[in-house]
Write an enzyme that holds these catalytic residues in place. Sequence first.
Site, PDB file in Angstrom:
ATOM      1  N   MET A  30       0.870  -1.140  -0.057  1.00 23.45           N
ATOM      2  CA  MET A  30       0.054   0.139  -0.194  1.00 23.45           C
ATOM      3  C   MET A  30       0.838   1.302  -0.026  1.00 23.45           C
ATOM      4  O   MET A  30       0.464   2.416   0.422  1.00 23.45           O
ATOM      5  CB  MET A  30      -0.879  -0.025   1.315  1.00 23.45           C
ATOM      6  CG  MET A  30      -1.839  -1.182   1.179  1.00 23.45           C
ATOM      7  SD  MET A  30      -3.313  -1.072   2.159  1.00 23.45           S
ATOM      8  CE  MET A  30      -2.732  -0.719   3.901  1.00 23.45           C
ATOM      9  N   GLY A  31       1.931   1.112  -0.335  1.00 20.67           N
ATOM     10  CA  GLY A  31       2.862   2.183  -0.447  1.00 20.67           C
ATOM     11  C   GLY A  31       3.530   2.795   0.872  1.00 20.67           C
ATOM     12  O   GLY A  31       3.513   2.046   1.781  1.00 20.67           O
ATOM     13  N   LEU A  33       6.528   3.203   1.518  1.00 24.18           N
ATOM     14  CA  LEU A  33       7.618   1.928   1.411  1.00 24.18           C
ATOM     15  C   LEU A  33       8.536   2.403   2.605  1.00 24.18           C
ATOM     16  O   LEU A  33       8.991   3.295   2.682  1.00 24.18           O
ATOM     17  CB  LEU A  33       8.083   1.944   0.204  1.00 24.18           C
ATOM     18  CG  LEU A  33       7.236   1.755  -1.051  1.00 24.18           C
ATOM     19  CD1 LEU A  33       8.017   1.436  -2.181  1.00 24.18           C
ATOM     20  CD2 LEU A  33       6.393   0.344  -0.774  1.00 24.18           C
ATOM     21  N   GLY A  36      11.020  -2.778   5.258  1.00 24.63           N
ATOM     22  CA  GLY A  36      10.385  -4.002   5.357  1.00 24.63           C
ATOM     23  C   GLY A  36       9.869  -4.316   4.047  1.00 24.63           C
ATOM     24  O   GLY A  36      10.011  -5.726   3.347  1.00 24.63           O
ATOM     25  N   HIS A  37       9.172  -3.424   3.298  1.00 25.19           N
ATOM     26  CA  HIS A  37       8.846  -3.722   1.953  1.00 25.19           C
ATOM     27  C   HIS A  37       9.838  -3.982   1.106  1.00 25.19           C
ATOM     28  O   HIS A  37      10.071  -4.987   0.258  1.00 25.19           O
ATOM     29  CB  HIS A  37       8.256  -2.474   1.496  1.00 25.19           C
ATOM     30  CG  HIS A  37       7.055  -2.029   2.006  1.00 25.19           C
ATOM     31  ND1 HIS A  37       6.724  -0.760   2.654  1.00 25.19           N
ATOM     32  CD2 HIS A  37       5.616  -2.573   2.192  1.00 25.19           C
ATOM     33  CE1 HIS A  37       5.749  -0.761   3.298  1.00 25.19           C
ATOM     34  NE2 HIS A  37       4.992  -1.672   2.850  1.00 25.19           N
ATOM     35  N   GLN A 154      -2.627 -12.124   7.568  1.00 24.95           N
ATOM     36  CA  GLN A 154      -3.099 -12.051   6.101  1.00 24.95           C
ATOM     37  C   GLN A 154      -2.290 -12.853   5.176  1.00 24.95           C
ATOM     38  O   GLN A 154      -2.806 -13.360   4.096  1.00 24.95           O
ATOM     39  CB  GLN A 154      -2.447 -10.433   5.869  1.00 24.95           C
ATOM     40  CG  GLN A 154      -2.410 -10.070   4.223  1.00 24.95           C
ATOM     41  CD  GLN A 154      -1.892  -8.739   4.177  1.00 24.95           C
ATOM     42  OE1 GLN A 154      -3.014  -7.863   4.250  1.00 24.95           O
ATOM     43  NE2 GLN A 154      -0.640  -8.249   3.751  1.00 24.95           N
ATOM     44  N   MET A 185       8.684  -2.423  11.763  1.00 29.32           N
ATOM     45  CA  MET A 185       8.350  -1.347  10.523  1.00 29.32           C
ATOM     46  C   MET A 185       7.028  -1.297   9.974  1.00 29.32           C
ATOM     47  O   MET A 185       6.667  -2.588   9.684  1.00 29.32           O
ATOM     48  CB  MET A 185       9.500  -1.465   9.323  1.00 29.32           C
ATOM     49  CG  MET A 185      10.952  -1.370   9.994  1.00 29.32           C
ATOM     50  SD  MET A 185      12.034  -1.148   8.676  1.00 29.32           S
ATOM     51  CE  MET A 185      13.511  -0.544   9.310  1.00 29.32           C
ATOM     52  N   SER A 186       6.426  -0.450   9.806  1.00 28.20           N
ATOM     53  CA  SER A 186       5.214  -0.487   9.438  1.00 28.20           C
ATOM     54  C   SER A 186       4.887   1.082   8.799  1.00 28.20           C
ATOM     55  O   SER A 186       5.486   2.016   9.405  1.00 28.20           O
ATOM     56  CB  SER A 186       4.127  -0.499  10.434  1.00 28.20           C
ATOM     57  OG  SER A 186       3.080  -0.117  10.060  1.00 28.20           O
ATOM     58  N   SER A 187       4.142   1.025   7.821  1.00 24.36           N
ATOM     59  CA  SER A 187       3.834   2.610   7.011  1.00 24.36           C
ATOM     60  C   SER A 187       3.289   3.168   8.230  1.00 24.36           C
ATOM     61  O   SER A 187       3.143   4.776   8.094  1.00 24.36           O
ATOM     62  CB  SER A 187       3.151   2.374   5.942  1.00 24.36           C
ATOM     63  OG  SER A 187       3.521   1.442   4.929  1.00 24.36           O
TER      64      SER A 187
HETATM   65  P1  AMP Z   1       1.696  -3.096   3.288  1.00 24.01           P
HETATM   66  O1  AMP Z   1       2.053  -1.810   2.478  1.00 24.01           O
HETATM   67  O2  AMP Z   1       1.633  -2.661   4.814  1.00 24.01           O
HETATM   68  O3  AMP Z   1       0.303  -3.268   2.956  1.00 24.01           O
HETATM   69  O4  AMP Z   1       2.555  -4.287   3.465  1.00 24.01           O
HETATM   70  C1  AMP Z   1       2.844  -4.714   2.132  1.00 24.01           C
HETATM   71  C2  AMP Z   1       3.699  -6.060   2.576  1.00 24.01           C
HETATM   72  O5  AMP Z   1       4.776  -5.670   2.846  1.00 24.01           O
HETATM   73  C3  AMP Z   1       2.836  -7.121   3.172  1.00 24.01           C
HETATM   74  O6  AMP Z   1       3.174  -8.406   2.686  1.00 24.01           O
HETATM   75  C4  AMP Z   1       3.588  -7.006   4.526  1.00 24.01           C
HETATM   76  O7  AMP Z   1       3.458  -7.968   5.599  1.00 24.01           O
HETATM   77  C5  AMP Z   1       4.754  -6.687   4.281  1.00 24.01           C
HETATM   78  N1  AMP Z   1       5.432  -6.044   5.235  1.00 24.01           N
HETATM   79  C6  AMP Z   1       5.102  -4.565   5.943  1.00 24.01           C
HETATM   80  N2  AMP Z   1       5.884  -4.450   6.862  1.00 24.01           N
HETATM   81  C7  AMP Z   1       6.842  -5.291   7.046  1.00 24.01           C
HETATM   82  C8  AMP Z   1       7.979  -5.628   7.796  1.00 24.01           C
HETATM   83  N3  AMP Z   1       8.336  -4.635   8.749  1.00 24.01           N
HETATM   84  N4  AMP Z   1       8.782  -6.551   7.800  1.00 24.01           N
HETATM   85  C9  AMP Z   1       8.515  -7.680   6.693  1.00 24.01           C
HETATM   86  N5  AMP Z   1       7.293  -7.486   5.827  1.00 24.01           N
HETATM   87  C10 AMP Z   1       6.512  -6.333   5.998  1.00 24.01           C
END
Ligand code: AMP
Length: 280
Positions: A30-31, A33, A36-37, A154, A185-187
């Site tokens: 979902m951008g 970035l 983690g991405h 998910q 890490m998280s957006s």
């Molecule tokens: P999102 O943009 O949050 O929907 O994440 C896109 C993909 O990146 C999903 O498969 C998430 O599980 C993965 N992702 C997000 N954050 C992390 C992280 N900290 N470590 C590993 N994968 C991640």
Amino acid sequence: MKTIVEPKQMQDLARKWRSEKKTVGFVPTMGALHKGHLELVRASRKENDATVVSIYVNPLQFGPREDYQQYPRTLEADLELLEKEKVRALFAPTNREMYPAGFSSRVEVSGSLVQGLCAPYRPGHFNGVATVVVKLLGAVQPTRLYLGQKDAQQAAVLKQVVRDLDLDVEPVICPIVREHDGLAMSSRNKRLTLAGRKVAPVLYKALKVGKSIVDLGQADAEKVLGEIKNVMAEERSVKLQYLEAVDAGTLAPVKEIKPGTMIAVAAYLDNVRLIDNIVI
Ligand code: AMP
């Protein structure tokens, strides 16, 4: 890197790659970035001839009181990062391409994978995720699908969808990437206040305390979860939503913690919902 907006154009490129016998890795995001991405992108680059990343904030997977509007959007910076990672194509459709007028199909997931953890708190979320990912797979037609363990439920749901619907793609689950202080890490971390950001690592700290108690021989899930809750309670701004011990494969709750058990948490901090997990 090619930026593609139309699913049809994405399919044309996918068809060309297939005719050239190229393997394709796909990283849906979902951008906004972060590293983690990018680790998913690197895993894909290692294992495939071409890598496609999608950026799409999918309205179907947000509830009416969730943060669809506030979700961070940083397309310019994302483009730069993906160029550096030598991604071959960015698929960035808009709502008009994904859900044109008259769109009326849904992928519905049922069963034990969507009984606990996030599911009861986010009704419709996993159906929204499954629907968009099936659509994205239809456009990109990849060999492998890269998903993060950070969103463990998910990933489990999407593996199930791939199995159930005979989708010709191999899911690959990549480990959680963390900040130096342990925060996954998280957006959404971008939405934390400075004070919230300082407190946020307590989630992982508490999970690690739980794991260390298990390593010392405590297998009673209730006791271990109790200790984890005590650690989190030290930070009063953290509002726990759930803390569960489940089988990492089936996501069914367990009473006894053993190898293959996942302890997963969701909590609100500054009105930002954070999730994390650890597998024993
Ligand atoms: P999102 O943009 O949050 O929907 O994440 C896109 C993909 O990146 C999903 O498969 C998430 O599980 C993965 N992702 C997000 N954050 C992390 C992280 N900290 N470590 C590993 N994968 C991640």
